[in-house]
Write a protein that holds these residues in place. Structure first.
Motif, mmCIF file in Angstrom:
data_model
loop_
_atom_site.group_PDB
_atom_site.id
_atom_site.type_symbol
_atom_site.label_atom_id
_atom_site.label_comp_id
_atom_site.label_asym_id
_atom_site.label_seq_id
_atom_site.Cartn_x
_atom_site.Cartn_y
_atom_site.Cartn_z
ATOM 1 N N HIS A 114 31.677 110.965 67.995
ATOM 2 C CA HIS A 114 30.515 110.540 67.209
ATOM 3 C C HIS A 114 30.787 109.191 66.540
ATOM 4 N N ILE A 115 29.803 108.320 66.591
ATOM 5 C CA ILE A 115 29.952 107.003 65.979
ATOM 6 C C ILE A 115 28.885 106.795 64.918
ATOM 7 N N GLU A 116 29.317 106.457 63.722
ATOM 8 C CA GLU A 116 28.388 106.220 62.631
ATOM 9 C C GLU A 116 28.506 104.760 62.216
ATOM 10 N N GLU A 117 27.422 104.219 61.699
ATOM 11 C CA GLU A 117 27.438 102.803 61.346
ATOM 12 C C GLU A 117 27.362 102.628 59.846
ATOM 13 N N PHE A 118 27.920 101.552 59.366
ATOM 14 C CA PHE A 118 27.800 101.268 57.930
ATOM 15 C C PHE A 118 27.841 99.761 57.672
ATOM 16 N N GLU A 119 27.326 99.397 56.527
ATOM 17 C CA GLU A 119 27.393 98.007 56.094
ATOM 18 C C GLU A 119 27.972 98.000 54.692
ATOM 19 N N ASN A 120 28.808 97.038 54.410
ATOM 20 C CA ASN A 120 29.343 96.916 53.057
ATOM 21 C C ASN A 120 29.529 95.441 52.726
ATOM 22 N N ASN B 81 39.315 82.295 54.210
ATOM 23 C CA ASN B 81 39.353 80.999 53.530
ATOM 24 C C ASN B 81 40.749 80.665 53.036
ATOM 25 N N SER B 82 41.397 81.648 52.438
ATOM 26 C CA SER B 82 42.716 81.388 51.852
ATOM 27 C C SER B 82 43.747 81.018 52.913
ATOM 28 N N ARG B 83 43.469 81.359 54.173
ATOM 29 C CA ARG B 83 44.401 81.010 55.251
ATOM 30 C C ARG B 83 43.911 79.827 56.077
ATOM 31 N N GLY B 84 42.766 79.283 55.720
ATOM 32 C CA GLY B 84 42.223 78.165 56.475
ATOM 33 C C GLY B 84 41.570 78.585 57.784
ATOM 34 N N PHE B 85 41.281 79.869 57.916
ATOM 35 C CA PHE B 85 40.647 80.390 59.130
ATOM 36 C C PHE B 85 39.139 80.187 59.084
ATOM 37 N N LEU B 86 38.570 79.826 60.221
ATOM 38 C CA LEU B 86 37.116 79.747 60.330
ATOM 39 C C LEU B 86 36.636 80.982 61.085
ATOM 40 N N ILE B 87 35.958 81.882 60.411
ATOM 41 C CA ILE B 87 35.559 83.153 61.014
ATOM 42 C C ILE B 87 34.462 82.980 62.059
ATOM 43 N N GLU B 88 34.676 83.590 63.227
ATOM 44 C CA GLU B 88 33.620 83.641 64.238
ATOM 45 C C GLU B 88 32.962 85.016 64.231
ATOM 46 N N ARG B 89 33.808 86.030 64.146
ATOM 47 C CA ARG B 89 33.300 87.407 64.105
ATOM 48 C C ARG B 89 34.412 88.297 63.605
ATOM 49 N N HIS B 90 34.100 89.538 63.377
ATOM 50 C CA HIS B 90 35.155 90.464 62.969
ATOM 51 C C HIS B 90 34.815 91.857 63.460
ATOM 52 N N ARG B 91 35.789 92.725 63.396
ATOM 53 C CA ARG B 91 35.529 94.130 63.722
ATOM 54 C C ARG B 91 36.284 94.983 62.740
ATOM 55 N N LEU B 92 35.552 95.952 62.219
ATOM 56 C CA LEU B 92 36.156 96.912 61.301
ATOM 57 C C LEU B 92 35.773 98.286 61.804
ATOM 58 N N GLU B 93 36.767 99.052 62.172
ATOM 59 C CA GLU B 93 36.506 100.411 62.635
ATOM 60 C C GLU B 93 37.387 101.377 61.878
ATOM 61 N N ILE B 94 36.761 102.443 61.411
ATOM 62 C CA ILE B 94 37.500 103.485 60.712
ATOM 63 C C ILE B 94 37.507 104.713 61.609
ATOM 64 N N TYR B 95 38.707 105.154 61.976
ATOM 65 C CA TYR B 95 38.829 106.315 62.854
ATOM 66 C C TYR B 95 39.244 107.534 62.049
ATOM 67 N N GLY B 96 38.701 108.689 62.401
ATOM 68 C CA GLY B 96 39.053 109.910 61.695
ATOM 69 C C GLY B 96 38.166 111.052 62.146
ATOM 70 N N LEU B 97 38.019 112.052 61.274
ATOM 71 C CA LEU B 97 37.191 113.208 61.612
ATOM 72 C C LEU B 97 35.858 113.100 60.902
ATOM 73 N N CYS B 98 34.780 113.300 61.653
ATOM 74 C CA CYS B 98 33.453 113.261 61.046
ATOM 75 C C CYS B 98 33.224 114.537 60.242
ATOM 76 N N ALA B 99 32.186 114.509 59.433
ATOM 77 C CA ALA B 99 31.888 115.650 58.556
ATOM 78 C C ALA B 99 31.816 116.952 59.343
ATOM 79 N N ASN B 100 31.192 116.897 60.504
ATOM 80 C CA ASN B 100 31.062 118.099 61.330
ATOM 81 C C ASN B 100 32.405 118.634 61.806
ATOM 82 N N CYS B 101 33.239 117.724 62.282
ATOM 83 C CA CYS B 101 34.516 118.140 62.862
ATOM 84 C C CYS B 101 35.532 118.571 61.817
ATOM 85 N N ARG B 102 35.264 118.297 60.566
ATOM 86 C CA ARG B 102 36.201 118.697 59.505
ATOM 87 C C ARG B 102 36.057 120.168 59.162
ATOM 88 N N LYS B 103 34.879 120.709 59.443
ATOM 89 C CA LYS B 103 34.603 122.097 59.054
ATOM 90 C C LYS B 103 35.613 123.086 59.658
#
Ligand SMILES: [Mn+2]
Ligand SMILES: [Mn+2]
Ligand SMILES: [Zn+2]
Ligand SMILES: [Zn+2]
Lengths: 143, 143
Positions: free
Chosen positions: A103-109, A121-143
């Motif tokens: 299951h894949i859920e989406e979020f914005e923060n 910025n602090s490293r002088g990097f110019l961002i083009e894109r990024h990816r943030l993925e959190i892996y684990g057990l969804c609410a359903n699978c935790r039961k």
DNA sequence: AATGTCAATGAATGTCACTTTCATGATGGC
DNA sequence: GCCATCATGAAAGTGACATTCATTGACATT
């Protein structure tokens, strides 16, 4: 928004001098009316029942076109398959991925995004894109 | 820390009833004294000059063992190759990846990590791991 | 030191998810 | 309708792993 994306794609195609075909129409329709994060194989199999004459290579090439046109985005979640998700103009989100059921859920923060900018910025990097993925057990699978 | 990791690996091997071999010693030494984020192929080629008798499969299997033992971590940066980086107990970091030269920089940000926990909690997700990668141009490539 | 047992090695082969080729078919400007 | 182009899909190619298997090596035992 289905209509809007069809227009975006149609504009992209005519601007590129590419042709409209039955296959592309069918694939676009199927993609837009499907769950997000489908792999090529999944979309191909989904189409196959109603349209057994559409080849894997056409699905593959058409999804690439969607990405080029800006209505889809390629994603890798580490399951060995490239997945495509819908993209809307100016929209961005990251993902929570269940390692048990897929299951894949989406979020914005907004705060996380800002902090990323600061790090870059602090490293002088110019961002083009990024990816943030959190892996684990969804609410359903935790039961 | 090179010695510490060698001990961790030796303990893991003996605890698993696996044998110590010349090849494994050589590969471990080469891995620990190399830059981070090496692919199997890169490590294999690096070894090849001094040890042309070590096969690709052995490098491949040995890196998997390092990951199992907890001294290495598999990473995907989307360049089509799996990369292995050194891992120290309890340490974590994320990455800035240059899309032009391939340079990889590491960073840690406690606040981002906390916000991730909050996001996961609010969705009932139990976090196992995460990946955060920022792609763009490094300071050098921007010039 | 020699033996026995089981793990390790590496050349070769298999796998899998794309990716490309090429002969044939469809599109659309004129 | 003509025809230069583009599109299609079956098949073949690619590349990065992943596995097989005959042989070799490690090491506990004799
Ligand atoms: Mn998504
Ligand atoms: Mn790293
Ligand atoms: Zn789940
Ligand atoms: Zn760079």
């Amino acid at each position: 928004m289905k209509r809007a994306k069809k227009k975006v794609f149609a504009d992209f195609m005519s601007q590129k001098g590419l042709k409209s075909t039955k296959q592309r129409d069918i694939i676009l329709d199927c993609f837009l009316s499907s769950d997000r994060h489908l792999s090529i194989e999944e979309l191909y199999l989904k189409l196959r029942s109603k349209h057994p004459n559409i080849g894997y290579a056409t699905v593959y090439r058409t999804l690439k076109l969607f990405a080029e046109a800006g209505i889809a985005r390629e994603m890798q979640f580490g399951d060995g398959q490239t997945r495509y998700e819908h993209v809307s103009e100016g929209e961005h989100h990251d993902h929570l991925v269940c390692t048990r059921c897929g299951h894949i859920e989406e979020f914005e923060n907004e705060t996380i995004e800002k902090l990323q900018d600061e790090v870059a910025n602090s490293r002088g990097f110019l961002i083009e894109r990024h990816r943030l993925e959190i892996y684990g057990l969804c609410a359903n699978c935790r039961k």
